[in-house]
Design a protein around this motif. Structure first.
Motif, mmCIF file in Angstrom:
data_model
loop_
_atom_site.group_PDB
_atom_site.id
_atom_site.type_symbol
_atom_site.label_atom_id
_atom_site.label_comp_id
_atom_site.label_asym_id
_atom_site.label_seq_id
_atom_site.Cartn_x
_atom_site.Cartn_y
_atom_site.Cartn_z
ATOM 1 N N UNK A 271 0.842 -1.193 0.000
ATOM 2 C CA UNK A 271 0.000 0.000 0.000
ATOM 3 C C UNK A 271 0.882 1.249 0.000
ATOM 4 N N UNK A 272 0.626 2.137 -0.895
ATOM 5 C CA UNK A 272 1.399 3.376 -0.954
ATOM 6 C C UNK A 272 2.760 3.235 -1.586
ATOM 7 N N UNK A 273 2.957 2.233 -2.445
ATOM 8 C CA UNK A 273 4.238 2.113 -3.134
ATOM 9 C C UNK A 273 4.609 0.679 -3.407
ATOM 10 N N UNK A 274 5.907 0.431 -3.360
ATOM 11 C CA UNK A 274 6.393 -0.909 -3.615
ATOM 12 C C UNK A 274 7.799 -0.899 -4.178
ATOM 13 N N UNK A 275 8.295 -2.110 -4.396
ATOM 14 C CA UNK A 275 9.653 -2.292 -4.895
ATOM 15 C C UNK A 275 9.624 -3.228 -6.089
ATOM 16 N N UNK A 276 10.411 -2.899 -7.094
ATOM 17 C CA UNK A 276 10.608 -3.764 -8.241
ATOM 18 C C UNK A 276 12.096 -3.721 -8.590
ATOM 19 N N UNK A 277 12.634 -4.861 -8.998
ATOM 20 C CA UNK A 277 14.048 -4.923 -9.363
ATOM 21 C C UNK A 277 14.224 -5.861 -10.528
ATOM 22 N N UNK A 278 15.291 -5.615 -11.284
ATOM 23 C CA UNK A 278 15.607 -6.473 -12.410
ATOM 24 C C UNK A 278 17.061 -6.314 -12.801
ATOM 25 N N UNK A 279 17.476 -7.150 -13.733
ATOM 26 C CA UNK A 279 18.856 -7.114 -14.207
ATOM 27 C C UNK A 279 18.902 -7.540 -15.663
ATOM 28 N N UNK A 280 20.022 -7.233 -16.311
ATOM 29 C CA UNK A 280 20.222 -7.682 -17.694
ATOM 30 C C UNK A 280 21.694 -8.009 -17.910
ATOM 31 N N UNK A 281 21.956 -8.752 -18.975
ATOM 32 C CA UNK A 281 23.318 -9.188 -19.271
ATOM 33 C C UNK A 281 23.916 -8.464 -20.479
ATOM 34 N N UNK A 282 23.381 -7.306 -20.811
ATOM 35 C CA UNK A 282 23.816 -6.594 -22.011
ATOM 36 C C UNK A 282 25.284 -6.212 -22.034
ATOM 37 N N UNK A 283 25.910 -6.130 -20.870
ATOM 38 C CA UNK A 283 27.317 -5.727 -20.817
ATOM 39 C C UNK A 283 28.264 -6.903 -20.631
ATOM 40 N N UNK A 284 27.785 -8.117 -20.823
ATOM 41 C CA UNK A 284 28.670 -9.285 -20.728
ATOM 42 C C UNK A 284 29.622 -9.339 -21.922
ATOM 43 N N UNK A 285 29.355 -8.553 -22.957
ATOM 44 C CA UNK A 285 30.214 -8.538 -24.135
ATOM 45 C C UNK A 285 31.427 -7.631 -23.954
ATOM 46 N N UNK A 286 31.466 -6.838 -22.886
ATOM 47 C CA UNK A 286 32.607 -5.965 -22.636
ATOM 48 C C UNK A 286 33.824 -6.792 -22.226
ATOM 49 N N UNK A 287 35.032 -6.277 -22.470
ATOM 50 C CA UNK A 287 36.241 -7.024 -22.082
ATOM 51 C C UNK A 287 36.238 -7.437 -20.609
ATOM 52 N N UNK A 288 35.835 -6.550 -19.708
ATOM 53 C CA UNK A 288 35.646 -6.914 -18.298
ATOM 54 C C UNK A 288 34.141 -6.978 -18.087
ATOM 55 N N UNK A 289 33.601 -8.170 -18.240
ATOM 56 C CA UNK A 289 32.146 -8.373 -18.191
ATOM 57 C C UNK A 289 31.518 -7.633 -17.019
ATOM 58 N N UNK A 290 30.314 -7.111 -17.245
ATOM 59 C CA UNK A 290 29.604 -6.397 -16.185
ATOM 60 C C UNK A 290 28.140 -6.804 -16.200
ATOM 61 N N UNK A 291 27.528 -6.759 -15.027
ATOM 62 C CA UNK A 291 26.099 -7.029 -14.870
ATOM 63 C C UNK A 291 25.471 -5.784 -14.266
ATOM 64 N N UNK B 218 18.330 2.395 -7.128
ATOM 65 C CA UNK B 218 19.651 1.843 -6.850
ATOM 66 C C UNK B 218 20.126 1.094 -8.083
ATOM 67 N N UNK B 219 21.230 1.576 -8.653
ATOM 68 C CA UNK B 219 21.850 0.928 -9.809
ATOM 69 C C UNK B 219 23.110 0.231 -9.334
ATOM 70 N N UNK B 220 23.120 -1.094 -9.456
ATOM 71 C CA UNK B 220 24.290 -1.876 -9.059
ATOM 72 C C UNK B 220 24.991 -2.387 -10.308
ATOM 73 N N UNK B 221 26.275 -2.128 -10.384
ATOM 74 C CA UNK B 221 27.107 -2.672 -11.454
ATOM 75 C C UNK B 221 28.114 -3.598 -10.790
ATOM 76 N N UNK B 222 28.123 -4.859 -11.219
ATOM 77 C CA UNK B 222 29.045 -5.844 -10.673
ATOM 78 C C UNK B 222 30.000 -6.289 -11.774
ATOM 79 N N UNK B 223 31.291 -6.204 -11.492
ATOM 80 C CA UNK B 223 32.297 -6.583 -12.471
ATOM 81 C C UNK B 223 33.613 -6.849 -11.762
#
Length: 177
Positions: free
Chosen positions: A43-63, A80-85
């Motif tokens: 009620x009054x909002x919420x949370x949604x999250x997702x991810x993609x693998x579009x940057x796995x093609x970079x030399x140092x793969x990233x999510x 919140x934007x999380x980049x893991x590499x």
């Protein structure tokens, strides 16, 4: 081409690359595969999250993972934007506004005025913040409401150079002064 690029959308671009590879006007090469990882309405909002693998093609793969939390009581959207590499990357988060908005920045605090209201965008303190309107198409500052149409509009960009992994927090509060 610019309006189909990652930089023309409200998301993170890593090393200036697109999430999916453009091969032509209507042709795509590598397409990012995305998935939802969280969905918690409340009620009054919420949370949604997702991810993609579009940057796995970079030399140092990233999510890239993005989490959005809406709190209607405070009229705040937290992003919140999380980049893991395991390698260093240049990160660039973009926020594009309607051509009917006015934007002014004071460090990491950006005031957005629009017909009938005002909002405050606060970007992560580690980001170098720049605003643009019109000018060089590749730098942002444009909106397209139809094919072969472009209108000057504000783009706010935050950049962080040389990050291996980072979580960047941005908050948009409607009605803030």
């Amino acid at each position: 081409r610019y309006f189909r690029s990652t930089r023309a959308h409200n998301t993170i671009a890593i090393d200036g690359a697109d999430q999916s590879a453009q091969l032509g006007s209507l042709l795509w090469g590598h397409r990012a595969v995305s998935r939802a990882s969280e969905w918690q309405p409340r009620p009054g909002g919420g949370t949604v999250a997702g991810e993609h693998d579009g940057y796995k093609v970079l030399p140092a793969r990233a999510m890239h993972r993005r989490r959005l939390d809406l709190d209607r009581a405070t009229r705040t959207l937290t992003i919140d934007d999380e980049v893991a590499s395991n390698g260093a990357h240049d990160l660039e988060v973009s926020f594009h506004f309607s051509e009917h908005c006015e934007v002014s920045a004071n460090g990491h605090r950006v005031t957005v005025t629009f017909p009938g209201g005002r909002a405050m965008l606060v970007l992560d303190e580690r980001l170098a913040v720049a605003c643009s309107r019109g000018g060089n198409l590749g730098q942002g500052g444009w909106v397209s409401r139809g094919y072969h149409l472009k209108t000057p509009a504000w783009t706010v960009r935050g950049t962080l150079k040389g990050a291996a992994s980072a979580t960047l927090r941005s908050q948009l509060q409607i009605g803030a002064l």
